[in-house]
Design an enzyme around this catalytic site. Structure first.
Site, PDB file in Angstrom:
ATOM      1  N   LYS A  78      99.431  29.207  25.150  1.00  0.00           N
ATOM      2  CA  LYS A  78     100.345  29.914  24.536  1.00  0.00           C
ATOM      3  C   LYS A  78     100.657  31.332  25.274  1.00  0.00           C
ATOM      4  O   LYS A  78      99.578  31.613  25.910  1.00  0.00           O
ATOM      5  CB  LYS A  78     100.437  30.426  23.214  1.00  0.00           C
ATOM      6  N   ARG A 136      95.207  24.159  20.375  1.00  0.00           N
ATOM      7  CA  ARG A 136      95.185  23.651  21.592  1.00  0.00           C
ATOM      8  C   ARG A 136      94.204  24.691  22.570  1.00  0.00           C
ATOM      9  O   ARG A 136      93.856  25.796  22.135  1.00  0.00           O
ATOM     10  CB  ARG A 136      96.596  23.466  22.359  1.00  0.00           C
ATOM     11  N   HIS A 156     107.678  31.925  28.052  1.00  0.00           N
ATOM     12  CA  HIS A 156     108.778  32.000  27.242  1.00  0.00           C
ATOM     13  C   HIS A 156     109.142  33.336  27.206  1.00  0.00           C
ATOM     14  O   HIS A 156     109.698  33.806  26.229  1.00  0.00           O
ATOM     15  CB  HIS A 156     108.889  31.505  25.922  1.00  0.00           C
ATOM     16  N   TYR A 206     102.015  28.937  29.010  1.00  0.00           N
ATOM     17  CA  TYR A 206     103.479  29.163  28.704  1.00  0.00           C
ATOM     18  C   TYR A 206     103.756  30.606  28.482  1.00  0.00           C
ATOM     19  O   TYR A 206     102.839  31.403  27.988  1.00  0.00           O
ATOM     20  CB  TYR A 206     103.776  28.376  27.464  1.00  0.00           C
ATOM     21  N   GLU A 263     106.621  26.568  31.907  1.00  0.00           N
ATOM     22  CA  GLU A 263     107.815  26.093  31.478  1.00  0.00           C
ATOM     23  C   GLU A 263     108.677  26.233  32.625  1.00  0.00           C
ATOM     24  O   GLU A 263     109.864  25.477  32.528  1.00  0.00           O
ATOM     25  CB  GLU A 263     108.316  26.757  30.300  1.00  0.00           C
ATOM     26  N   ASP A 291     111.446  28.732  21.170  1.00  0.00           N
ATOM     27  CA  ASP A 291     110.639  29.170  22.024  1.00  0.00           C
ATOM     28  C   ASP A 291     111.650  29.827  23.010  1.00  0.00           C
ATOM     29  O   ASP A 291     110.966  30.869  23.709  1.00  0.00           O
ATOM     30  CB  ASP A 291     109.555  28.322  22.399  1.00  0.00           C
TER      31      ASP A 291
HETATM   32  N1  LIG Z   1     108.993  24.641  19.522  1.00  0.00           N
HETATM   33  C1  LIG Z   1     108.135  23.939  20.532  1.00  0.00           C
HETATM   34  O1  LIG Z   1     106.949  23.985  19.838  1.00  0.00           O
HETATM   35  C2  LIG Z   1     108.807  23.348  21.463  1.00  0.00           C
HETATM   36  C3  LIG Z   1     109.769  23.653  22.200  1.00  0.00           C
HETATM   37  N2  LIG Z   1     110.333  23.193  23.235  1.00  0.00           N
HETATM   38  C4  LIG Z   1     111.550  23.617  23.849  1.00  0.00           C
HETATM   39  O2  LIG Z   1     112.494  22.861  23.365  1.00  0.00           O
HETATM   40  C5  LIG Z   1     113.685  22.939  24.468  1.00  0.00           C
HETATM   41  C6  LIG Z   1     114.107  21.404  25.027  1.00  0.00           C
HETATM   42  O3  LIG Z   1     113.160  21.082  25.988  1.00  0.00           O
HETATM   43  P1  LIG Z   1     113.473  19.897  26.955  1.00  0.00           P
HETATM   44  O4  LIG Z   1     113.767  18.899  26.048  1.00  0.00           O
HETATM   45  O5  LIG Z   1     112.141  19.620  27.634  1.00  0.00           O
HETATM   46  O6  LIG Z   1     114.399  20.256  27.714  1.00  0.00           O
HETATM   47  P2  LIG Z   1     115.378  19.287  28.872  1.00  0.00           P
HETATM   48  O7  LIG Z   1     115.886  20.266  30.016  1.00  0.00           O
HETATM   49  O8  LIG Z   1     114.751  17.929  29.170  1.00  0.00           O
HETATM   50  O9  LIG Z   1     116.678  19.137  27.996  1.00  0.00           O
HETATM   51  C7  LIG Z   1     117.733  20.094  27.605  1.00  0.00           C
HETATM   52  C8  LIG Z   1     119.152  19.242  27.557  1.00  0.00           C
HETATM   53  O10 LIG Z   1     119.876  20.465  27.093  1.00  0.00           O
HETATM   54  C9  LIG Z   1     121.024  20.121  27.453  1.00  0.00           C
HETATM   55  N3  LIG Z   1     122.118  21.193  27.095  1.00  0.00           N
HETATM   56  C10 LIG Z   1     122.142  22.253  27.818  1.00  0.00           C
HETATM   57  N4  LIG Z   1     123.304  22.973  27.185  1.00  0.00           N
HETATM   58  C11 LIG Z   1     123.788  22.020  26.238  1.00  0.00           C
HETATM   59  C12 LIG Z   1     124.672  22.149  25.272  1.00  0.00           C
HETATM   60  N5  LIG Z   1     125.441  23.421  25.193  1.00  0.00           N
HETATM   61  N6  LIG Z   1     125.036  21.268  24.387  1.00  0.00           N
HETATM   62  C13 LIG Z   1     124.307  20.102  24.263  1.00  0.00           C
HETATM   63  N7  LIG Z   1     123.392  19.901  25.311  1.00  0.00           N
HETATM   64  C14 LIG Z   1     122.827  20.927  26.084  1.00  0.00           C
HETATM   65  C15 LIG Z   1     120.885  19.796  28.901  1.00  0.00           C
HETATM   66  O11 LIG Z   1     121.880  19.075  29.361  1.00  0.00           O
HETATM   67  C16 LIG Z   1     119.421  18.706  28.785  1.00  0.00           C
HETATM   68  O12 LIG Z   1     119.776  17.504  28.895  1.00  0.00           O
HETATM   69  C17 LIG Z   1     113.165  23.938  25.341  1.00  0.00           C
HETATM   70  O13 LIG Z   1     113.604  25.360  24.835  1.00  0.00           O
HETATM   71  C18 LIG Z   1     111.771  23.742  25.242  1.00  0.00           C
HETATM   72  O14 LIG Z   1     111.170  25.245  25.641  1.00  0.00           O
HETATM   73  C19 LIG Z   1     109.598  22.341  23.913  1.00  0.00           C
HETATM   74  C20 LIG Z   1     108.305  21.861  23.497  1.00  0.00           C
HETATM   75  C21 LIG Z   1     107.786  22.507  22.329  1.00  0.00           C
HETATM   76  C1  LIG Z   2     106.387  24.452  24.948  1.00  0.00           C
HETATM   77  C2  LIG Z   2     105.717  25.248  24.052  1.00  0.00           C
HETATM   78  O1  LIG Z   2     106.255  26.316  23.716  1.00  0.00           O
HETATM   79  C3  LIG Z   2     104.622  24.870  23.466  1.00  0.00           C
HETATM   80  O2  LIG Z   2     104.259  23.822  23.725  1.00  0.00           O
HETATM   81  O3  LIG Z   2     104.204  25.481  22.400  1.00  0.00           O
HETATM   82 MG   LIG Z   3     106.438  27.096  22.230  1.00  0.00          MG
END
Ligand SMILES: NC(=O)C1=CN([C@@H]2O[C@H](COP(=O)(O)OP(=O)(O)OC[C@H]3O[C@@H](n4cnc5c(N)ncnc54)[C@H](O)[C@@H]3O)[C@@H](O)[C@H]2O)C=CC1
Ligand SMILES: CC(=O)C(=O)O
Ligand SMILES: [Mg+2]
Length: 371
Positions: free
Chosen positions: A75, A15, A96, A94, A118, A270
């Site tokens: 990133k 990206r 993190h 971002y 974020e 992340d």
């Molecule tokens: N690995 C990657 O490339 C990427 C990672 N992410 C990550 O994904 C994760 C989720 O992001 P979003 O969906 O946007 O967040 P969000 O805030 O939309 O959703 C998170 C959900 O987790 C729930 N939650 C919190 N504690 C909980 C528990 N103990 N049990 C069950 N549910 C629980 C909340 O109620 C909420 O509905 C974040 O850490 C974000 O940074 C996002 C984009 C890319």
């Molecule tokens: C959200 C994030 O960590 C990514 O897009 O890589």
């Molecule tokens: Mg990430």
């Protein structure tokens, strides 16, 4: 203002912080845009496209860091990039930081003003600069999980959708926010047997109304989590407590209750990951096996679909980039409390409470650094 963007150097990250179209908007607003040569290559945007937009092509990242008032990236800055940050320079990307003490240390000592995508908020309590990447990562989580379930990739050899006469695979999604919703859409679309766990009654209700019989919802407590994880072919980790380190919801002990060859995709990696056995992986080597369970823990999943992701991210970052460039960071943050929520580190101070708490560092109210 001089606004710069550089080629992303994280493993398999394609990206870019500014598209040629975004550069054109900044130039039209009277700003000077610097783009490291080759920065847009990963999305098929050559230097000539940026030059045509009015940007200046700069041979090296070092020159961009040395000259720009604000760096717009995707990133978190890697160690070499952090060494190039300057006192008072604005970094918009971002970060993190909660699970990353080394980066936090370097950003603090740099004296730079670091605004994290974020933790920027919106009026409805959402995270608008995380949302598009969560949509991408949620959708990708099912693709990644389905591939990892193939026998040759270490999985248990289950087709998520099943076929007539054979039951579909079971998918448990922990966290029903943006990632969880998008993962559920993909998994339900394939015909998998989907359960979404969340601990917010409001989220569960919204999911129930949307998916009706195409996905089950279940309250996230220890007992329900344990039952769903034990039954699942594929578990998606999608929880978030904004800014904070992810809670560890699946322990190593729980892996022994799972079916051999089942797959864990920890999208929350992340923020440190929500499975005890998760450690960040890269697109070059996305999976590893612990106790017979395949783990996929790529921290920059959207980087693999760089074109879609760059444009989706740019659509939401550009208005803020224009604001920061037009008003300067102090005035822009004074006028917009949601952008202020993105301020994580400024002039050596940690200004994001969950980050300070996770890293056991002193917290400074962001309003105090605005002057
Ligand atoms: N690995 C990657 O490339 C990427 C990672 N992410 C990550 O994904 C994760 C989720 O992001 P979003 O969906 O946007 O967040 P969000 O805030 O939309 O959703 C998170 C959900 O987790 C729930 N939650 C919190 N504690 C909980 C528990 N103990 N049990 C069950 N549910 C629980 C909340 O109620 C909420 O509905 C974040 O850490 C974000 O940074 C996002 C984009 C890319
Ligand atoms: C959200 C994030 O960590 C990514 O897009 O890589
Ligand atoms: Mg990430």
């Amino acid at each position: 203002m001089i606004v710069g963007t550089v080629r992303e150097i994280k493993n398999n990250e394609f990206r870019v912080g500014l598209t040629p179209e975004a550069a054109q908007e900044l130039v039209a607003a009277g700003h000077d845009v610097l783009v490291e040569a080759g920065a847009g290559q990963g999305i098929g945007a050559g230097d000539e496209a940026y030059a045509k937009a009015g940007a200046r092509i700069i041979p090296t990242a070092a020159e961009v860091f040395a000259t720009a008032d604000m760096i717009v990236k995707v990133k978190e800055p890697q160690a070499g990039e952090r060494a190039m940050l300057r006192e008072g320079q604005v970094l918009f990307t971002y970060l993190h930081l909660a699970p990353d003490p080394d980066q936090a240390h370097d950003l603090i000592t740099s004296g730079a003003v670091c605004i994290a995508y974020e933790t920027v908020t919106d009026a409805s309590g959402g995270l608008p600069l995380l949302k598009p990447m969560s949509q991408v990562a949620g959708r990708m989580a099912i693709q990644a999980g389905a591939t990892a379930l193939e026998k040759a990739n270490g999985g248990r050899g289950v087709l998520l959708g099943g076929v007539p006469g054979v039951l579909p695979g079971k998918v448990a999604i922990i966290g029903g926010g943006v990632v969880g919703f998008n993962a559920a859409q993909m998994a339900a679309g394939l015909g998998a047997d989907v359960t979404i766990l969340d601990r917010s009654a409001e989220v569960l209700e919204r999911l129930g109304v949307h998916f009706e019989a195409r996905a089950k919802t279940r309250f996230s407590n220890r007992a329900n989590l344990a039952a769903c994880v034990a039954e699942a072919d594929l578990v998606i980790g999608a929880v978030l407590i904004p800014g904070a380190e992810a809670p560890k919801l699946v322990s190593r002990e729980m892996l022994s209750t799972m079916k051999p060859g089942a797959v864990l995709v920890d999208v929350a990696i992340d923020q440190g990951g929500c499975f005890e056995t998760s450690k960040p992986t890269t697109h070059a080597e996305p999976t590893y096996v612990v106790d017979g369970i395949v783990h996929y823990c790529v921290a920059n999943m959207p980087g693999a679909v760089a074109r879609t992701s760059t444009y989706a991210l740019g659509n939401v970052t550009l208005p803020h980039v224009l604001k920061l460039a037009g008003l300067g960071w102090r005035e822009a943050l004074k006028r917009d409390k949601h952008l202020l929520a993105g301020l994580n580190v400024a002039h050596g101070k940690v200004t994001c409470a969950p980050v300070a708490e996770a890293l056991e560092l002193p917290f400074t109210d962001p309003a105090d650094v605005l002057g």
